[in-house]
Scaffold this motif. Structure first.
Motif, PDB file in Angstrom:
ATOM      1  N   GLY A  17       0.772  -1.145  -0.023  1.00 27.11           N
ATOM      2  CA  GLY A  17      -0.070  -0.213   0.095  1.00 27.11           C
ATOM      3  C   GLY A  17       0.847   1.119   0.058  1.00 27.11           C
ATOM      4  N   ASN A  18       1.756   1.418   0.950  1.00 27.17           N
ATOM      5  CA  ASN A  18       2.813   2.461   0.931  1.00 27.17           C
ATOM      6  C   ASN A  18       3.430   2.699  -0.278  1.00 27.17           C
ATOM      7  OD1 ASN A  18       1.981   3.075   3.543  1.00 27.17           O
ATOM      8  ND2 ASN A  18       3.661   1.949   4.380  1.00 27.17           N
ATOM      9  N   TYR A  19       3.895   1.384  -0.959  1.00 26.46           N
ATOM     10  CA  TYR A  19       4.723   1.607  -2.322  1.00 26.46           C
ATOM     11  C   TYR A  19       3.982   2.221  -3.337  1.00 26.46           C
ATOM     12  CZ  TYR A  19       7.280   0.156  -6.380  1.00 26.46           C
ATOM     13  OH  TYR A  19       8.099   0.172  -7.608  1.00 26.46           O
ATOM     14  N   LEU A  20       2.487   1.638  -3.539  1.00 27.20           N
ATOM     15  CA  LEU A  20       1.665   2.269  -4.403  1.00 27.20           C
ATOM     16  C   LEU A  20       1.299   3.613  -4.219  1.00 27.20           C
ATOM     17  CD1 LEU A  20      -0.377  -1.165  -5.133  1.00 27.20           C
ATOM     18  CD2 LEU A  20       1.564  -0.091  -6.528  1.00 27.20           C
ATOM     19  N   ASP A  21       0.976   3.879  -2.959  1.00 30.77           N
ATOM     20  CA  ASP A  21       0.647   5.271  -2.674  1.00 30.77           C
ATOM     21  C   ASP A  21       1.556   6.224  -3.102  1.00 30.77           C
ATOM     22  OD1 ASP A  21      -1.820   4.441  -1.615  1.00 30.77           O
ATOM     23  OD2 ASP A  21      -1.272   4.451   0.409  1.00 30.77           O
ATOM     24  N   ALA A  34       8.300  -3.726  -7.885  1.00 33.49           N
ATOM     25  CA  ALA A  34       7.441  -3.586  -6.800  1.00 33.49           C
ATOM     26  C   ALA A  34       8.114  -4.707  -5.890  1.00 33.49           C
ATOM     27  CB  ALA A  34       6.144  -3.595  -7.021  1.00 33.49           C
ATOM     28  N   ILE A  35       8.042  -5.863  -6.241  1.00 32.37           N
ATOM     29  CA  ILE A  35       8.482  -7.195  -5.381  1.00 32.37           C
ATOM     30  C   ILE A  35       9.811  -6.952  -4.715  1.00 32.37           C
ATOM     31  CG2 ILE A  35       9.111  -9.542  -5.856  1.00 32.37           C
ATOM     32  CD1 ILE A  35       6.858  -9.928  -7.713  1.00 32.37           C
ATOM     33  N   PHE A  36      10.654  -6.524  -5.602  1.00 27.07           N
ATOM     34  CA  PHE A  36      12.136  -6.108  -5.099  1.00 27.07           C
ATOM     35  C   PHE A  36      11.736  -5.097  -3.833  1.00 27.07           C
ATOM     36  CE2 PHE A  36      16.037  -3.752  -5.132  1.00 27.07           C
ATOM     37  CZ  PHE A  36      16.782  -4.715  -4.891  1.00 27.07           C
ATOM     38  N   ALA A  37      11.252  -4.054  -4.158  1.00 26.45           N
ATOM     39  CA  ALA A  37      11.062  -3.088  -3.112  1.00 26.45           C
ATOM     40  C   ALA A  37      10.430  -3.468  -1.782  1.00 26.45           C
ATOM     41  CB  ALA A  37      10.351  -1.931  -3.587  1.00 26.45           C
ATOM     42  N   ILE A  38       9.298  -4.445  -2.121  1.00 27.05           N
ATOM     43  CA  ILE A  38       8.578  -4.956  -0.943  1.00 27.05           C
ATOM     44  C   ILE A  38       9.473  -5.891  -0.157  1.00 27.05           C
ATOM     45  CG2 ILE A  38       6.629  -6.345  -0.253  1.00 27.05           C
ATOM     46  CD1 ILE A  38       5.906  -3.465  -1.471  1.00 27.05           C
ATOM     47  N   LEU A  51       3.123 -12.385  -3.744  1.00 30.10           N
ATOM     48  CA  LEU A  51       3.028 -10.826  -3.838  1.00 30.10           C
ATOM     49  C   LEU A  51       2.754 -10.161  -5.052  1.00 30.10           C
ATOM     50  CD1 LEU A  51       6.543 -10.499  -2.205  1.00 30.10           C
ATOM     51  CD2 LEU A  51       4.547  -9.677  -1.073  1.00 30.10           C
ATOM     52  N   GLU A  52       2.770 -10.908  -6.048  1.00 23.93           N
ATOM     53  CA  GLU A  52       2.609 -10.315  -7.406  1.00 23.93           C
ATOM     54  C   GLU A  52       1.060 -10.215  -7.520  1.00 23.93           C
ATOM     55  OE1 GLU A  52       2.563 -11.669 -12.158  1.00 23.93           O
ATOM     56  OE2 GLU A  52       3.893 -12.471 -11.075  1.00 23.93           O
ATOM     57  N   GLU A  53       0.234 -10.937  -6.970  1.00 21.56           N
ATOM     58  CA  GLU A  53      -1.355 -11.105  -6.946  1.00 21.56           C
ATOM     59  C   GLU A  53      -1.543 -10.064  -6.221  1.00 21.56           C
ATOM     60  OE1 GLU A  53      -4.805 -13.801  -5.518  1.00 21.56           O
ATOM     61  OE2 GLU A  53      -3.132 -14.856  -6.210  1.00 21.56           O
ATOM     62  N   LEU A  54      -0.977  -9.859  -5.179  1.00 23.24           N
ATOM     63  CA  LEU A  54      -1.527  -8.646  -4.051  1.00 23.24           C
ATOM     64  C   LEU A  54      -1.439  -7.280  -4.673  1.00 23.24           C
ATOM     65  CD1 LEU A  54      -0.296 -10.074  -0.572  1.00 23.24           C
ATOM     66  CD2 LEU A  54      -2.734  -9.802  -1.521  1.00 23.24           C
ATOM     67  N   ILE A  55      -0.029  -7.129  -5.341  1.00 21.87           N
ATOM     68  CA  ILE A  55       0.413  -5.955  -6.112  1.00 21.87           C
ATOM     69  C   ILE A  55      -0.535  -5.627  -7.151  1.00 21.87           C
ATOM     70  CG2 ILE A  55       2.101  -5.034  -7.479  1.00 21.87           C
ATOM     71  CD1 ILE A  55       3.966  -6.689  -5.816  1.00 21.87           C
ATOM     72  N   VAL A  56      -0.965  -6.574  -8.127  1.00 23.60           N
ATOM     73  CA  VAL A  56      -1.829  -6.294  -9.196  1.00 23.60           C
ATOM     74  C   VAL A  56      -3.142  -6.121  -8.658  1.00 23.60           C
ATOM     75  CG1 VAL A  56      -3.018  -7.524 -11.054  1.00 23.60           C
ATOM     76  CG2 VAL A  56      -0.532  -7.605 -10.703  1.00 23.60           C
ATOM     77  N   ALA A  60      -4.767  -2.196  -8.900  1.00 22.80           N
ATOM     78  CA  ALA A  60      -6.127  -1.906  -9.911  1.00 22.80           C
ATOM     79  C   ALA A  60      -7.157  -1.024  -9.000  1.00 22.80           C
ATOM     80  CB  ALA A  60      -6.556  -3.485 -10.238  1.00 22.80           C
ATOM     81  N   ALA A  61      -7.048  -1.469  -7.719  1.00 26.87           N
ATOM     82  CA  ALA A  61      -8.089  -0.728  -6.820  1.00 26.87           C
ATOM     83  C   ALA A  61      -7.588   0.678  -6.947  1.00 26.87           C
ATOM     84  CB  ALA A  61      -7.837  -1.359  -5.466  1.00 26.87           C
ATOM     85  N   ARG A  62      -6.327   1.272  -7.004  1.00 23.56           N
ATOM     86  CA  ARG A  62      -5.950   2.590  -7.117  1.00 23.56           C
ATOM     87  C   ARG A  62      -6.166   3.109  -8.713  1.00 23.56           C
ATOM     88  NH1 ARG A  62      -3.615   0.181  -3.090  1.00 23.56           N
ATOM     89  NH2 ARG A  62      -3.027   1.211  -1.116  1.00 23.56           N
ATOM     90  N   HIS A  63      -6.489   2.178  -9.547  1.00 23.50           N
ATOM     91  CA  HIS A  63      -6.552   2.684 -11.059  1.00 23.50           C
ATOM     92  C   HIS A  63      -5.003   2.943 -11.510  1.00 23.50           C
ATOM     93  CE1 HIS A  63     -10.830   2.625 -10.476  1.00 23.50           C
ATOM     94  NE2 HIS A  63     -10.786   3.536  -9.633  1.00 23.50           N
ATOM     95  N   LEU A  64      -4.286   2.120 -11.226  1.00 20.83           N
ATOM     96  CA  LEU A  64      -2.831   2.380 -11.655  1.00 20.83           C
ATOM     97  C   LEU A  64      -2.461   1.214 -12.757  1.00 20.83           C
ATOM     98  CD1 LEU A  64      -0.848   2.552  -8.234  1.00 20.83           C
ATOM     99  CD2 LEU A  64      -1.442   4.562 -10.070  1.00 20.83           C
ATOM    100  N   ALA A  65      -1.770   1.659 -13.741  1.00 17.56           N
ATOM    101  CA  ALA A  65      -1.365   0.779 -14.956  1.00 17.56           C
ATOM    102  C   ALA A  65      -0.056  -0.099 -14.279  1.00 17.56           C
ATOM    103  CB  ALA A  65      -0.788   1.643 -16.065  1.00 17.56           C
ATOM    104  N   VAL A  66      -0.331  -1.349 -14.800  1.00 16.65           N
ATOM    105  CA  VAL A  66       0.788  -2.506 -14.233  1.00 16.65           C
ATOM    106  C   VAL A  66       1.688  -2.841 -15.597  1.00 16.65           C
ATOM    107  CG1 VAL A  66       1.035  -4.503 -13.036  1.00 16.65           C
ATOM    108  CG2 VAL A  66      -1.088  -3.055 -12.386  1.00 16.65           C
TER     109      VAL A  66
END
Length: 73
Positions: A17-21, A34-38, A51-56, A60-66
């Motif tokens: 959450g912090n990484y994506l925010d 993202a996996i490396f940073a997490i 981790l990949e599933e949670l990140i994606v 998506a919930a934040r409307h970010l491109a992946v």
């Protein structure tokens, strides 16, 4: 976003959450980056696939491109 399973590491979810925010909406989220940073921020026993599933899902919930740039070794 779906309900998280009971075995999900809360520290990893918070780190994601912090990484994506902090991520810019102008660029796609690199899943491998993202996996490396997490992994650096949270000591987690979750696999890269988990981790990949949670990140994606979180992106998506934040409307970010992946950017799906992971690969199996």
């Amino acid at each position: 976003m779906r309900d998280l399973p009971i075995n999900v590491d809360a520290d990893a979810v918070i780190a994601i959450g912090n990484y994506l925010d902090d991520h810019s909406k102008a660029t796609a989220v690199s899943v491998s980056g993202a996996i490396f940073a997490i992994r650096k921020k949270a000591m987690t026993t979750l696999s890269d696939n988990e981790l990949e599933e949670l990140i994606v899902e979180s992106a998506a919930a934040r409307h970010l491109a992946v950017l799906l740039d992971t690969r199996d070794n």
